[in-house]
Design an enzyme around this catalytic site. Structure first.
Site: not given
Ligand code: GLY
Length: 368
Positions: A123, A145, A187, A231, A241, A245, A249, A252, A256, A269
């Protein structure tokens, strides 16, 4: 060159990002202030570990850690629950305890998987990120993430789980394949467009951006620190998010769609993100969110990084529009675009009518 420290000031899980040339040989010393318990599992992949595994393990052992290792096969196809199961087996064999540490030494795939295992084993155990690709240094390693792919889509299984520290050694980029360096630069350009006009100007003033050895150590330090600051600032304001946040993207949405319609084989990517930024910039110009001049400046920068700028001409607009409906940002059936309003700022909008969108996609290379 001195260490640059960036603070990710989250209310519950604050941590620091250290950018320190040569850090891989002093990994143990970088971890000492965290007062971690000695048992540590270093997770890497078969591309990265032969370059940096030995020096990392030696440094950790010298700092008193009892180090075990787990090496994944390299690449996105291995980003699965089956790989996580194997990692759990190693964690069990080496009797990892709640206060033990999983350390990710690798790119985004290794970092995402190690973070997910750290979030779930017992956990939650300590997690440290040592990113080795430009893309992971400026994006994936920061912000918590974590996760793996599901057969029906990328990153469908995961958790937000923040690392205790992120340690970046820019010199490790010397062994990164050039294509991956350029992909990470996409990026970096993203941060210039969405957040940091001064970073954008510094990138625009550079003579070359497409290779590690053509970027001066000082500029590289700036690129890394400004990107990580951007970031960190976004994650600080919106960890899970709920809103802001999503601006990370940028590029993207169409990116995507292009990645999935080319079955993740034609583009890495960052290349797909570059194409997506070109498309978002063109949509923004068409809808008068930003000027033709700003759009041209973005296009020039993406081209200078030797990134692709065109949608492949065998992709049909109708298929791209269908693929856009699977975007994670779709709400109530409406695709939400991140569109720039000037260099350094963006807006999220669901108000992009299909007709101009289709025209822009054709102008960007798609088949009508
Ligand atoms: N790569 C996008 C984020 O971390 O929200």
């Amino acid at each position: 060159m001195l260490t640059t420290t960036i603070h990710v000031d989250l209310p519950q899980n604050a941590y620091q990002v250290a950018i320190a040339p040569g850090a891989i040989a002093q990994l143990g010393q970088h971890l000492t202030p965290l007062q971690l318990s000695p048992r540590l599992l270093l997770v890497s992949d078969e591309n990265v570990f032969p370059h940096y595994g030995e020096v990392a393990v030696a440094s950790l052992q010298a700092a008193g850690f009892a180090v075990a290792t787990h090496i994944f096969p390299a690449g996105e196809p291995h980003k699965t629950l089956a790989s996580i199961q194997q990692l759990y087996d190693t964690a069990h064999t080496h009797r990892l305890e709640r206060r033990s540490t999983l350390l990710a030494l690798g790119g985004g795939v290794v970092g995402d998987m190690t973070g997910f295992a750290a979030a779930t084993w017992l956990r939650g155990v300590n997690f440290v990120q040592v990113p080795t690709t430009l893309l992971a240094m400026v994006d994936a390693a920061i912000g918590g993430k974590t996760g793996v792919n599901h057969p029906q889509g990328k990153n469908l299984i995961g958790a937000f789980y923040q690392p205790r520290a992120v340690i970046i050694d820019p010199q490790m980029l010397a062994t990164l394949p050039r294509r991956e360096f350029r992909a990470g630069m996409a990026e970096v350009i993203k941060y210039g467009v969405i957040w940091d006009a001064d970073l954008f100007d510094q990138l625009a003033a550079a003579s070359q951006l497409d290779r590690y050895d053509a970027v001066s150590p000082a500029l590289l330090q700036t690129i890394l620190s400004r990107s990580c600051q951007a970031k960190a600032a976004v994650v600080r304001q919106d960890e899970k998010e709920a809103g802001l946040r999503a601006i990370l993207n940028y590029g993207h949405t169409v990116g995507h769609a292009v990645e999935s319609l080319t079955h993740y084989k034609k583009f890495v990517h960052g290349e797909a993100v570059a194409i997506g930024m070109v498309a978002a910039g063109a949509i923004a110009q068409q809808l008068e969110f930003w000027t033709a001049k700003d759009n041209a400046r973005q296009l020039d920068l993406i081209a200078k990084a030797q990134l692709p700028t065109q949608i492949p001409d065998n992709l049909r607009v109708a298929d791209i529009l269908t693929a856009l409906q699977s975007d994670k940002k779709v709400q109530a059936g409406r695709v939400r675009f991140i569109l720039p309003t000037a260099i350094g700022s963006v807006q999220i909008t669901a108000q992009v009518p299909t007709d101009p969108l289709a025209r822009v996609l054709v102008a960007c290379g798609a088949a009508a």
